[in-house]
Enzyme design. Sequence first.
Site, mmCIF file in Angstrom:
data_model
loop_
_atom_site.group_PDB
_atom_site.id
_atom_site.type_symbol
_atom_site.label_atom_id
_atom_site.label_comp_id
_atom_site.label_asym_id
_atom_site.label_seq_id
_atom_site.Cartn_x
_atom_site.Cartn_y
_atom_site.Cartn_z
ATOM 1 N N GLU A 108 7.744 8.025 -0.708
ATOM 2 C CA GLU A 108 5.970 7.243 -0.629
ATOM 3 C C GLU A 108 5.551 8.257 1.414
ATOM 4 O OE1 GLU A 108 6.696 3.909 -1.705
ATOM 5 O OE2 GLU A 108 5.542 3.445 -0.384
ATOM 6 N N ASP A 109 6.080 8.300 2.192
ATOM 7 C CA ASP A 109 5.569 9.090 3.292
ATOM 8 C C ASP A 109 6.140 9.924 3.951
ATOM 9 O OD1 ASP A 109 4.994 5.835 3.226
ATOM 10 O OD2 ASP A 109 6.587 5.331 4.561
ATOM 11 N N ASP A 140 14.521 -3.856 2.663
ATOM 12 C CA ASP A 140 13.424 -3.430 3.512
ATOM 13 C C ASP A 140 12.563 -4.348 4.208
ATOM 14 O OD1 ASP A 140 11.079 -0.738 4.254
ATOM 15 O OD2 ASP A 140 10.690 -1.377 1.706
ATOM 16 N N HIS A 188 13.105 1.999 11.760
ATOM 17 C CA HIS A 188 12.835 1.473 10.905
ATOM 18 C C HIS A 188 13.872 1.435 9.656
ATOM 19 C CE1 HIS A 188 11.673 -0.483 7.038
ATOM 20 N NE2 HIS A 188 11.352 0.704 6.558
ATOM 21 N N HIS A 193 14.492 6.105 2.094
ATOM 22 C CA HIS A 193 13.624 4.956 0.775
ATOM 23 C C HIS A 193 12.237 5.129 1.384
ATOM 24 C CE1 HIS A 193 13.404 2.045 4.338
ATOM 25 N NE2 HIS A 193 12.248 0.984 3.675
ATOM 26 N N ASP A 194 11.364 6.018 2.485
ATOM 27 C CA ASP A 194 10.773 5.789 2.694
ATOM 28 C C ASP A 194 9.890 7.525 2.021
ATOM 29 O OD1 ASP A 194 9.324 3.739 2.225
ATOM 30 O OD2 ASP A 194 10.122 3.156 4.734
HETATM 31 ZN ZN ZN Z 1 11.105 0.561 4.343
#
Ligand code: ZN
Length: 178
Positions: free
Chosen positions: A64-65, A121, A34, A60-61
Amino acid sequence: MNTVASLAKAYSLASVWHARQRRKGKAREPYIVHLAEVTDLVTSATAGRDIDLTIAALLHDAIEDAKITGAQIEAEFGGDVAQLVLEVTDDKSLPYAERKRLQVETTPHKSARAKMIKLSDKTSNLRSLAKSPPPWSFERKLEYVSWSRRVVAGARGVSVELEALFDAAAAEAERSLC
Ligand code: ZN
């Protein structure tokens, strides 16, 4: 660090940071698939002219992740990349529904570069919904597509190419639900 070295480092760190994460679809692809797709979309749309944007797309994640901090990203890649990643990061202390609602509300006010990451995204996520659907009900999948459309409505005007790719992915995702 030159451009190629920065990019190689970003790929390496992203693959380590997300090593145990998989996509939600039935193929359970490694998450880096991804991240690489979003990076490719953003980089093609900008003809590779914005290295910070390319690196931010790859990461980008990460906040967050993968529980990486903005400060870690800033230390590796500088403040511009860190700021971009922060701009596309949801506040995970908020409930799920609130985070989803905020994406729709805040996207129109984001920078053009953050909007490009958002468009890419959502395109990647909807392509994935069609190709490798998660074990969700029909209604949940339909709501996900329509929510993605609402977020992207606030990200239009920054790239004709990315908008066209998103529209195709959304149409394909809807067809796959029929
Ligand atoms: Zn993403």
